[in-house]
Write an enzyme that holds these catalytic residues in place. Sequence first.
Site, PDB file in Angstrom:
ATOM      1  N   SER A  74       9.893  -3.935  -6.678  1.00  0.00           N
ATOM      2  CA  SER A  74       9.710  -2.625  -7.322  1.00  0.00           C
ATOM      3  C   SER A  74       9.491  -1.465  -6.364  1.00  0.00           C
ATOM      4  O   SER A  74       9.420  -0.312  -6.807  1.00  0.00           O
ATOM      5  CB  SER A  74       8.566  -2.688  -8.335  1.00  0.00           C
ATOM      6  OG  SER A  74       9.003  -3.309  -9.529  1.00  0.00           O
ATOM      7  N   LYS A 212       3.804   2.857  -3.550  1.00  0.00           N
ATOM      8  CA  LYS A 212       4.471   2.049  -4.575  1.00  0.00           C
ATOM      9  C   LYS A 212       4.332   0.577  -4.204  1.00  0.00           C
ATOM     10  O   LYS A 212       4.662   0.173  -3.091  1.00  0.00           O
ATOM     11  CB  LYS A 212       5.959   2.416  -4.689  1.00  0.00           C
ATOM     12  CG  LYS A 212       6.662   1.654  -5.808  1.00  0.00           C
ATOM     13  CD  LYS A 212       6.188   2.141  -7.156  1.00  0.00           C
ATOM     14  CE  LYS A 212       6.575   1.179  -8.285  1.00  0.00           C
ATOM     15  NZ  LYS A 212       5.673   0.008  -8.388  1.00  0.00           N
ATOM     16  N   THR A 213       3.835  -0.201  -5.166  1.00  0.00           N
ATOM     17  CA  THR A 213       3.743  -1.641  -4.988  1.00  0.00           C
ATOM     18  C   THR A 213       5.046  -2.301  -5.432  1.00  0.00           C
ATOM     19  O   THR A 213       5.874  -1.700  -6.110  1.00  0.00           O
ATOM     20  CB  THR A 213       2.596  -2.239  -5.816  1.00  0.00           C
ATOM     21  OG1 THR A 213       2.788  -1.864  -7.193  1.00  0.00           O
ATOM     22  CG2 THR A 213       1.247  -1.768  -5.328  1.00  0.00           C
ATOM     23  N   GLY A 214       5.181  -3.556  -5.042  1.00  0.00           N
ATOM     24  CA  GLY A 214       6.296  -4.376  -5.517  1.00  0.00           C
ATOM     25  C   GLY A 214       5.882  -5.830  -5.465  1.00  0.00           C
ATOM     26  O   GLY A 214       5.254  -6.253  -4.485  1.00  0.00           O
TER      27      GLY A 214
END
Length: 267
Positions: A74, A212-214
Amino acid sequence: MKVIRATVILLFSVMLGFIGTITVTKAQQEQTNELKIEKLFNGKEGTMVLKNLKKDKVYMYNKERSSKRFTPESTFKVPNALIGLQTSAVWDEYEVKRWDGVVREFESWNRDHSLASAMRESAIWFYQDMARDIGETRMQEKIRMLRYGNQDITGGIDSFWLDSSLKISALEQINFIERLVEEELPFEEKYQITVKRMMIQDEQDDYTLHGKTGTRLSDFGLGWYVGFIETKKDTWVFAVNINGSGTEAKNVTLETLKQMDVIEKGK
């Protein structure tokens, strides 16, 4: 002849972009300072790259892994949002897509979303739908312009970034985020400003955190956290990946920023 000449020019441009990325990566690796943060990874394999843009200093944990490519998961929402805006697949960060009624993994996904709210909640379906609107031809063109990782979208227009064909290293994530911070990506400046605003996760008197994490949802065996933090004195860009979740990657980032006195330890 014109078609051949245009093709040659395009290929040469792509090659130059790829070579330029490698050159920057090698230079960064040669001038790094070691991050002693092994304990923060709790026995899990991972890497962190941290760069002070004002002082042009790079700090790194696990240099070998920093150049290894993994699927972005993501974190690809950042370039995906830029491409969606640039191609008018969405008009602005407030444009809403209606929920299709399919119940998905997380309750926060099961509602209407805007480009911005889908970024905050990491609602995959919104960005998959937008990717289909962008289409393979335009998506491939823009990813090549961005020189994003291995630039491989053969895994399917709505899934190539999810445990599939597109891969990127922590060092390449740093290069991408730095160009976004400086608004030097080959997209309109207003869209870069919009996406940076969408990435804000924490605003304090002395810093603003954009990130932003993923997470690889199939097995939670890969987690990312990428972004930048603006303080009164400096701007730092960061990229962390770990054999774990995006939340773990974010925790490593925040604890490292505290150790480096970028963030006060009490916050």
